[in-house]
Structure formats: C-alpha cells, structure tokens
Design a protein around this motif. Structure first.
Motif, short mmCIF file in Angstrom:
data_model
loop_
_atom_site.label_atom_id
_atom_site.label_comp_id
_atom_site.label_asym_id
_atom_site.label_seq_id
_atom_site.Cartn_x
_atom_site.Cartn_y
_atom_site.Cartn_z
N THR A 1 0.83 -1.19 0.00
CA THR A 1 0.00 0.00 0.00
C THR A 1 0.86 1.24 0.00
O THR A 1 2.01 1.23 0.41
CB THR A 1 -0.93 0.02 1.23
OG1 THR A 1 -0.12 -0.10 2.41
CG2 THR A 1 -1.88 -1.16 1.19
N VAL B 1 -8.44 -9.30 6.61
CA VAL B 1 -7.36 -8.62 5.90
C VAL B 1 -6.08 -8.71 6.72
O VAL B 1 -6.04 -8.32 7.90
CB VAL B 1 -7.69 -7.13 5.64
CG1 VAL B 1 -6.54 -6.45 4.91
CG2 VAL B 1 -8.97 -7.02 4.82
N ARG C 1 -2.26 -7.48 7.31
CA ARG C 1 -1.45 -6.29 7.04
C ARG C 1 -0.08 -6.46 7.67
O ARG C 1 0.03 -6.74 8.87
CB ARG C 1 -2.10 -5.02 7.57
CG ARG C 1 -1.30 -3.74 7.27
CD ARG C 1 -2.02 -2.50 7.73
NE ARG C 1 -1.24 -1.29 7.51
CZ ARG C 1 -1.20 -0.61 6.38
NH1 ARG C 1 -1.92 -1.02 5.34
NH2 ARG C 1 -0.47 0.48 6.26
N SER D 1 4.40 -1.26 3.72
CA SER D 1 3.30 -2.08 4.24
C SER D 1 2.75 -2.96 3.13
O SER D 1 2.84 -2.64 1.95
CB SER D 1 2.19 -1.21 4.83
OG SER D 1 1.68 -0.32 3.85
N GLU E 1 -0.70 -5.54 2.21
CA GLU E 1 -2.03 -6.02 2.58
C GLU E 1 -2.39 -7.22 1.72
O GLU E 1 -2.00 -7.32 0.56
CB GLU E 1 -3.09 -4.93 2.36
CG GLU E 1 -3.16 -3.90 3.45
CD GLU E 1 -4.35 -2.97 3.27
OE1 GLU E 1 -5.03 -3.08 2.22
OE2 GLU E 1 -4.61 -2.16 4.16
#
Length: 538
Positions: A22, A95, A97, A136, A138
């Motif tokens: 992201t 989700v 992360r 990051s 996801e």
C-alpha cells in the motif's frame, strides 16, 4: 555474464512470500509534484505500488496481532494465534497487514508466514536507503477461514544476515483485521470448508469432498541461477547460468504419479534484480510484494481422493537441472464438502496430455553479432471427472495450455545482455453449467549494458495480464481484466562505494483492473527515487 554476476551479488534473496503493497502518500512541492534531485541521494520515497488496496465491507472490525519480530538472522518467530472473541464467527472478510521498516544497507529478502502449518503469506522485502524506509503489505486472507477459526501456532521467517557490511535489521509487525457480517450476509461466503497444508507428499481428504483446489506458492529464489531461470541456457552455450533443457520452466502437480495440473510460473523480478536495485527502490516489479500462488483445480480427481486412503500428491518444477536447488513450492489444498453426503463417489473419466514441446536453438555470436538463444515451449493437459453429490451428478473438465517464447541475446563477457519473452497460461474449467475461462500472459523485455566509466544501465519492461470470465448456460456472470505494466530505466557506476555511484533512474507503473466489479486505474512515475506523479483515472 558480467550483468548476471552483478545480479547475484545485488539480489540476495533467501526465503520467500506475498500480498499487496500500500502507498505512503507523497507531498507535492509544486503544481506538477515534487522536484526530483539530479541523482539518487541517501534517502528516497517509501516503496509504493499502483495496485488497489483490499476492499472491506465497512462493517465493525476486530484486530489481532499475528506476529511481531526483528529479523536479523534465520531464527523464525514463533507464537500463538487465537481468533478474536468479540467478532465471533460471523466475519466475512479478513485482511492481513504487514508493516515493516529497515535502514542502512541490506539485500532483498524473502519470507513466509504460516498459521497452523498453512502458508497464508509469502512476501519479499524492499532494499533500504541509508536513512531508512517503511513499507506495508495487505492481503485478503478470507479463504483461510477454516484455519483462522480456531487457535493455531504461528511461524514467520524473513531470513536475513546482519554484519558490519549489511546492517539492515527488518522490523516487522503483522496483524489480522476481521470484518463482521451483517444482516443475511453469509459469513465468509464461498470459502473452503477445509484448508490442509501439504506436508510431505501425502494427502487424505474428507470422504464427502466435492471440490478440490491446490495453491502453490512457487518461487525461484536463493541468489543462484534459478532466481533468473528465464535467462538460463543449454550447456553448449557460453553463459554463466546453464540448464540442460534451457530456460523453460513448468510447475506441475501429480496425484498418485499421474499428471493432474500444469502452470507457467510467474517470472518475478525481486528488488535487487537485473543488476540494478535503483530500478526498484520505490516501485517494485509486478508481484515482487504479492507472491500469488498458482492455483490448480483438481476436482476431476476428487472421487479418487475420497476413498479414505492417503494419496501421493507431489509438486515439481520441470526444467530444473537434476539436483539443483532454487525453487520453493509450499502448497495448500482447499476443500469444499457436500453437507448432504457422507461419502461422495464418482470417477476420473478422461485424461489427455500432449507431448511437452521444448526447443532452445543456440546461434553462436561472431565479431559482428551477438550470441542468441531462441526458445519455444508448450504443453496441454485436459482432465475430466464426475461426482455423485447430494444435489445431483456434477461433471468437471479442466483444460489448460501453457506456452513460452523467448529470445536471449548477449555479447562477450555477457555485455550487453538482452532478453525478450512471453509466457501464456490459458485455462478453461467447466463445472456443470458453469464455465470459467482464465487467460494469463506474462511479458519481459529488457537489457543491461556496461559502458564507459563502468556505467551500468538497465532498461526493462514487465507485464502481468489476465482476462477472466465466468459464464452459466452461455450467459456471462462476471468478467475482469488486469493490465499491470512496469517500465524502468536506471544507470549507476559499478565497483565504487554507494555514495559514488551517481545513480539516476526513472520508473513508470500502471495498474488497470476493470470489469463487472468496477474499475481501478492508477499510474505512478518516479525520478531519482522521488514520486513525481500519482494519477488515478477511475
């Protein structure tokens, strides 16, 4: 080749896994965005990709920390997972992360994350700036509902080496966010009833299984020649990475010794690849942070697997020289069960395989021409079976064709070194009245040269394309099309300390995904590590 030797030094991948990176938003210094420096400095924009974030239903969420570790060697993180009590079992989206940071100097590294032995994430890392970066990742992990519904052991490893030269410690935290279902929404609709990690080479399924998928996180890595499998040449050609059958690779699944699935591996370029880390500091190549598994529909073999006995299920990579390491193929088996049956019977009705094609023609270079290797390969497999379920007889046919065409040119000392390739993977699955067609195409076109003053330049374009459609009784239910393209051009001075490389580089990435579920179209441009354009078209 000089360039491939540099690749091996700069890309120190160790172990491996994947998801969705992201963006960290860029600030704008003027009407057209930030003004880039004349060359790379000791810092650059955090890694970012044009891929879309994971969509969530907008309902209440519960967060669980899955792992938190600082990776500096090959010691895995081990912990325990428990599902969040406050979200119950009516969640319909999960989700994952990963948030990471690293500074100093470090190779790209590969890592995995397992829950209850099931690999749910395979990801690689960016290379850091001296001043440090954060990134990051996801990933939608809802399909692992079965695994995540009860307490499980957790293991994570991003193999790393930290010493006086390579100083970057990988600081990583991974969370799961559970989004609850509301109203009449079925919790985690469409997800498998069981997820079984393939440990060893045997599999025993519940006897009422009516659908079987296998997902294989196939990656060529480890810093050796199989990290650049697409550049290998037959033994007769004068090149530093050789494979007796040339560069063609195919990931195969067999059941009790019988071929059950074929696929083209994705030609992932990691963040130190193609001799030039300056191509990847901000924008990774397609799937470098999203190591998606290859998925096989093994439902035609379900009746054979349903006999209550252990069956031999094996994953191999065709084309790898005997005894040579470099490929990792962790595998999960996803199973759907017939609630109305105790035992689902049936049979394997049809199995047809064409003879695999694989030819690599080498033409020796001269004083006026480059060495050249032309490769053409292909393979087709069709399997069909039926099951007698509580809702009637269901026949499933899987037809899959893979093909590979490439041209590799190089000079003396492997300078220059150029490569153009196209891989296709076309699959049609007919299950009852429903037909799913998936056409996947992967492309690569680039070259590396070392010129005056030991200036190394790499120009490279990568493509990841897919067209997927679902029809029932001849009427279209859904369609999606992916066009993901990366282009980079970077130059630096080799053989000197980092602060004397005088590196410059431009990258462009466009990720277009459109179809029945809407549209995502985003383009990114970077210059000398500065994000200069972030354009969204829909």
């Amino acid at each position: 080749m000089r360039s491939l030797k540099i690749m091996s030094m700069l890309s120190g991948l160790v172990l491996a896994a994947g998801a969705l990176l992201t963006a960290h938003p860029a600030s704008a210094d003027g009407p057209n965005g930030p003004t880039p420096p004349a060359e790379f400095t000791s810092d650059w924009h955090d890694p970012v990709t044009a891929a879309p974030p994971v969509e969530t239903p907008g309902t209440r969420g519960c967060e669980v920390t899955l792992a938190a570790a600082r990776f500096r060697d090959f010691t895995p993180y081990q912990g325990e997972y428990s599902p969040p009590k406050e979200c119950g079992t009516r969640w319909n989206k999960v989700v994952l992360r990963l948030e990471g940071s690293v500074k100093g100097r470090q190779y790209d590294r590969l890592g995995y994350l397992t829950v209850g032995g099931v690999e749910i994430l395979r990801t690689s890392t960016p290379q850091p700036s001296p001043d440090g970066i954060s990134w990051s990742v996801e990933k939608d992990v809802t399909r692992y509902r079965d695994t995540l519904s009860r307490p499980q052991p957790v293991e994570m490893l991003i193999g790393n080496v930290v010493n006086e030269t390579y100083t970057g410690v990988l600081d990583v935290r991974v969370t799961l966010t559970f989004h609850t279902a509301q109203g009449r929404v079925k919790p985690a609709a469409g997800t498998p009833d069981r997820v079984i990690p393939l440990t060893g080479a045997t599999l025993t399924t519940p006897r009422n299984t009516e659908r079987v998928l296998a997902e294989v996180y196939a990656t060529g890595s480890g810093g050796g020649c199989e990290e650049y499998w697409y550049l290998t040449v037959p033994d007769a050609a004068p090149y530093s990475c050789r494979a007796g059958d040339g560069p063609h690779r195919e990931v195969r699944v067999s059941v009790d010794g019988r071929l059950a699935g074929i696929a083209a591996p994705f030609p992932t370029v990691w963040t130190g690849g193609w001799s030039n880390p300056f191509l990847w500091y901000v924008t990774p190549g397609p799937r470098a942070f999203d190591v998606q598994p290859v998925v096989y529909d093994l439902t035609p073999f379900a009746a054979l697997l349903n006999d209550g006995r252990a069956h031999r299920v094996e994953v191999t990579v065709a084309g790898v020289p005997a005894g040579q390491a470099g490929w990792s193929t962790p595998t999960n088996v996803l199973l759907w069960q017939d609630e109305g049956s105790r035992v689902v019977t049936g049979g394997l009705d049809h199995h047809r395989e064409t003879a695999p094609r694989n030819s690599s023609d080498y033409t020796a270079g001269t004083a006026d021409s480059l060495h050249r290797l032309d490769t053409e390969a292909g393979h087709r497999l069709t399997v069909a079976g039926h099951l007698n379920t509580s809702h009637g007889r269901v026949a499933t046919t899987v037809d899959r064709t893979v093909a590979h065409s490439s041209t590799h040119r190089w000079g003396e000392g492997e300078n220059p070194d150029a490569f153009t390739a196209r891989w296709t993977d076309r699959e049609t699955v007919t299950s009852g009245r429903t037909v799913t067609r998936a056409d996947r195409t992967y492309t690569m076109d680039g070259g590396t040269t070392v010129g005056a003053g030991d200036r190394l330049r790499t120009v490279l374009t990568l493509g990841d394309h897919a067209d997927i459609g679902v029809l029932r009784d001849g009427r279209r239910l859904s369609r999606s099309r992916l066009d993901h393209t990366y282009t980079g051009d970077a130059t630096y001075t080799t053989g000197v300390p980092r602060d004397q490389r005088h590196a410059v580089g431009t990258t462009r990435e466009r990720y277009r995904l459109y179809g029945s579920d809407g549209c995502h179209d985003r383009s990114l441009t970077t210059v000398q590590g500065t994000l200069t354009q972030d354009l969204r078209r829909c």
